[in-house]
Design a protein around this motif. Structure first.
Motif, mmCIF file in Angstrom:
data_model
loop_
_atom_site.group_PDB
_atom_site.id
_atom_site.type_symbol
_atom_site.label_atom_id
_atom_site.label_comp_id
_atom_site.label_asym_id
_atom_site.label_seq_id
_atom_site.Cartn_x
_atom_site.Cartn_y
_atom_site.Cartn_z
ATOM 1 N N HIS A 132 -42.807 -72.960 -1.053
ATOM 2 C CA HIS A 132 -44.109 -72.496 -1.542
ATOM 3 C C HIS A 132 -44.738 -73.597 -2.386
ATOM 4 N N ARG A 133 -45.883 -74.094 -1.932
ATOM 5 C CA ARG A 133 -46.480 -75.280 -2.549
ATOM 6 C C ARG A 133 -46.926 -75.025 -3.979
ATOM 7 N N ARG A 134 -47.526 -73.871 -4.249
ATOM 8 C CA ARG A 134 -48.036 -73.629 -5.602
ATOM 9 C C ARG A 134 -46.910 -73.273 -6.570
ATOM 10 N N LEU A 135 -45.951 -72.520 -6.097
ATOM 11 C CA LEU A 135 -44.809 -72.202 -6.952
ATOM 12 C C LEU A 135 -43.829 -73.365 -7.056
ATOM 13 N N ARG A 136 -43.938 -74.293 -6.121
ATOM 14 C CA ARG A 136 -43.057 -75.453 -6.054
ATOM 15 C C ARG A 136 -41.595 -75.020 -6.077
ATOM 16 N N CYS A 137 -41.267 -74.184 -5.088
ATOM 17 C CA CYS A 137 -39.882 -73.728 -4.998
ATOM 18 C C CYS A 137 -39.531 -73.395 -3.562
ATOM 19 N N LEU A 138 -38.226 -73.456 -3.264
ATOM 20 C CA LEU A 138 -37.715 -73.009 -1.982
ATOM 21 C C LEU A 138 -37.760 -71.486 -1.924
ATOM 22 N N VAL A 139 -38.006 -70.960 -0.720
ATOM 23 C CA VAL A 139 -38.053 -69.514 -0.523
ATOM 24 C C VAL A 139 -37.132 -69.167 0.640
ATOM 25 N N ALA A 140 -36.060 -68.448 0.342
ATOM 26 C CA ALA A 140 -35.114 -68.019 1.368
ATOM 27 C C ALA A 140 -35.496 -66.629 1.858
ATOM 28 N N ILE A 141 -35.507 -66.445 3.178
ATOM 29 C CA ILE A 141 -35.863 -65.153 3.767
ATOM 30 C C ILE A 141 -34.713 -64.668 4.642
ATOM 31 N N GLU A 142 -34.281 -63.446 4.393
ATOM 32 C CA GLU A 142 -33.291 -62.788 5.225
ATOM 33 C C GLU A 142 -33.953 -61.625 5.961
ATOM 34 N N LEU A 143 -33.711 -61.528 7.266
ATOM 35 C CA LEU A 143 -34.320 -60.511 8.113
ATOM 36 C C LEU A 143 -33.298 -59.420 8.424
ATOM 37 N N LYS A 144 -33.704 -58.167 8.230
ATOM 38 C CA LYS A 144 -32.826 -57.031 8.507
ATOM 39 C C LYS A 144 -33.601 -56.012 9.339
ATOM 40 N N ILE A 145 -33.047 -55.621 10.491
ATOM 41 C CA ILE A 145 -33.760 -54.688 11.363
ATOM 42 C C ILE A 145 -33.478 -53.236 10.990
ATOM 43 N N GLY A 146 -32.660 -53.023 9.973
ATOM 44 C CA GLY A 146 -32.367 -51.674 9.516
ATOM 45 C C GLY A 146 -32.889 -51.434 8.109
ATOM 46 N N GLU A 147 -32.329 -50.448 7.443
ATOM 47 C CA GLU A 147 -32.738 -50.098 6.085
ATOM 48 C C GLU A 147 -32.094 -51.044 5.081
ATOM 49 N N PHE A 148 -32.769 -51.264 3.967
ATOM 50 C CA PHE A 148 -32.206 -52.096 2.906
ATOM 51 C C PHE A 148 -30.925 -51.460 2.363
ATOM 52 N N LYS A 149 -29.925 -52.321 2.173
ATOM 53 C CA LYS A 149 -28.672 -51.889 1.564
ATOM 54 C C LYS A 149 -28.405 -52.720 0.315
ATOM 55 N N PRO A 150 -27.786 -52.130 -0.715
ATOM 56 C CA PRO A 150 -27.546 -52.868 -1.962
ATOM 57 C C PRO A 150 -26.783 -54.174 -1.759
ATOM 58 N N GLU A 151 -25.884 -54.221 -0.769
ATOM 59 C CA GLU A 151 -25.113 -55.444 -0.544
ATOM 60 C C GLU A 151 -25.976 -56.610 -0.053
ATOM 61 N N HIS A 152 -27.162 -56.315 0.487
ATOM 62 C CA HIS A 152 -28.057 -57.395 0.902
ATOM 63 C C HIS A 152 -28.458 -58.255 -0.300
#
Length: 359
Positions: A239-259
């Motif tokens: 992200h250029r303005r935040l000047r930071c790396l952004v990690a994205i994880e994709l999940k095709i189901g419901e969010f789980k706490p272990e994510h």
């Protein structure tokens, strides 16, 4: 002095001059835009007074448009339709002193889009500030409104207030939505995480636009090595303005706490092995098919790394009951105020944005 040093000195000087020229060009464009919007404001105010004092109707305004176009040929801005827009523009914002300075920061065409398509003053404020800050074109602005960016911003679930420095937490909150619409993927409702990832990579430009701008793509299945073991992040952006790396994880189901634990591990590794000295700490976004807001709230409560949890659909719709979850008008105003004062500070110091400033 060697010829190489002389040449480098010249190139440095040339770069400085180019920057000054672009900065002045951008300031000139802003000045012209400001004057044009203020002219239209004054015309709207004048027509409003005539309507109140003398009962001016449709025929008088149409005559005024013909006479102005005759005096100033080639100026489409003096059409009857645009004169009515000026009147509505003045009536919409004349009682809103907080928003009046904002309308002069964007082009007339973008003002018309926001005025006509936004339902209330808080929504208008959001798009006015965001358009000015991010240099959205008219088409990008329309896309953001179509995709309900205002609602998605208000509902986002992150721990940024506790996990990020004061100077970037508001911008970070704006950079992460609560819901993403991937209707450009042409995926069926049933798909794998691998199919979702590959479709996003194939449609990278649309994906980055849906994220909201200022993101740059670094890689997918980005490899990390920790203690001799390999780990792979689904998508890694910057992200250029935040000047930071952004990690994205994709999940095709419901969010789980272990994510959350897995994402925090990735962020720790990125911070230790990938972050450059001048960059801010990396942030994470977990994008799921669905989520329980209560479970997300509990999961993020004690998270040590900055991360957010969002949902997605592959068709243009919001989750059931989405609008019922919107915060109160007072809370919305507070959130907008948190980042509103910074709208143009960074743009004034960045000549590179001159080319994106619409007039």
């Amino acid at each position: 002095m060697s010829s190489e040093l002389i040449r480098q000195d010249y190139l440095d000087f040339l770069g400085h001059i180019k920057g000054r020229i672009r900065q002045r060009q951008y300031q000139a464009l802003r000045a012209v835009n400001n004057e044009l919007v203020m002219l239209y404001w004054e015309l709207g105010e004048a027509i409003d007074k005539k309507q109140l004092e003398q009962g001016w109707g449709k025929s008088v305004v149409e005559n005024l448009a013909r006479d102005l176009q005759g005096e100033f040929p080639g100026r489409n801005g003096f059409s009857a339709r645009n004169l009515w827009n000026m009147l509505e523009f003045y009536r919409t914002y004349s009682h809103l002193q907080k928003l009046q300075p904002l309308v002069a920061e964007i082009s007339w065409a973008k003002n018309i889009v926001i005025m006509s398509r936004c339902k209330d003053d808080l929504e208008r404020e959001f798009y006015l500030r965001a358009t000015a800050r991010f240099g959205w074109t008219k088409s990008v602005l329309q896309h953001q409104i179509d995709n309900k960016s205002y609602e998605k911003y208000l509902l986002n679930q992150t721990n940024f207030d506790n996990a990020l420095p004061e100077e970037i937490k508001a911008q970070a909150a704006l950079a992460v939505k609560d819901h993403y619409t991937f209707d450009f993927l042409e995926l069926s409702e049933e798909h794998s995480e691998r199919e979702l990832e590959q479709a996003l990579i194939k449609n990278l430009r649309s994906f980055l636009a849906e994220l909201g701008g200022a993101f740059s793509f670094i890689g997918n299945q980005y490899r990390l090595e920790v203690d001799g073991r390999e780990y792979f992040i689904d998508l890694l952006l910057f992200h250029r303005r935040l000047r930071c790396l952004v990690a994205i994880e994709l999940k095709i189901g419901e969010f789980k706490p272990e994510h959350k634990g897995k994402m925090e591990f990735y962020l720790e590794a990125l911070d230790s092995h990938e972050r450059l000295p001048e960059e801010n700490a990396p942030i994470g976004i977990i994008i799921c098919r669905s989520k329980s807001k209560t479970i997300v709230e509990y999961a993020l409560r004690n998270a040590s790394r900055p991360l957010g949890v969002a949902t997605y659909t592959v068709v243009p719709q919001l989750p059931e009951g989405y609008k019922a979850d919107l915060p109160s008008p007072e809370q919305i105003a507070e959130r907008l105020q948190a980042w509103g004062g910074e709208c143009l500070e960074d743009e004034e110091d960045d000549p590179a944005k001159a080319g994106r400033a619409g007039v």
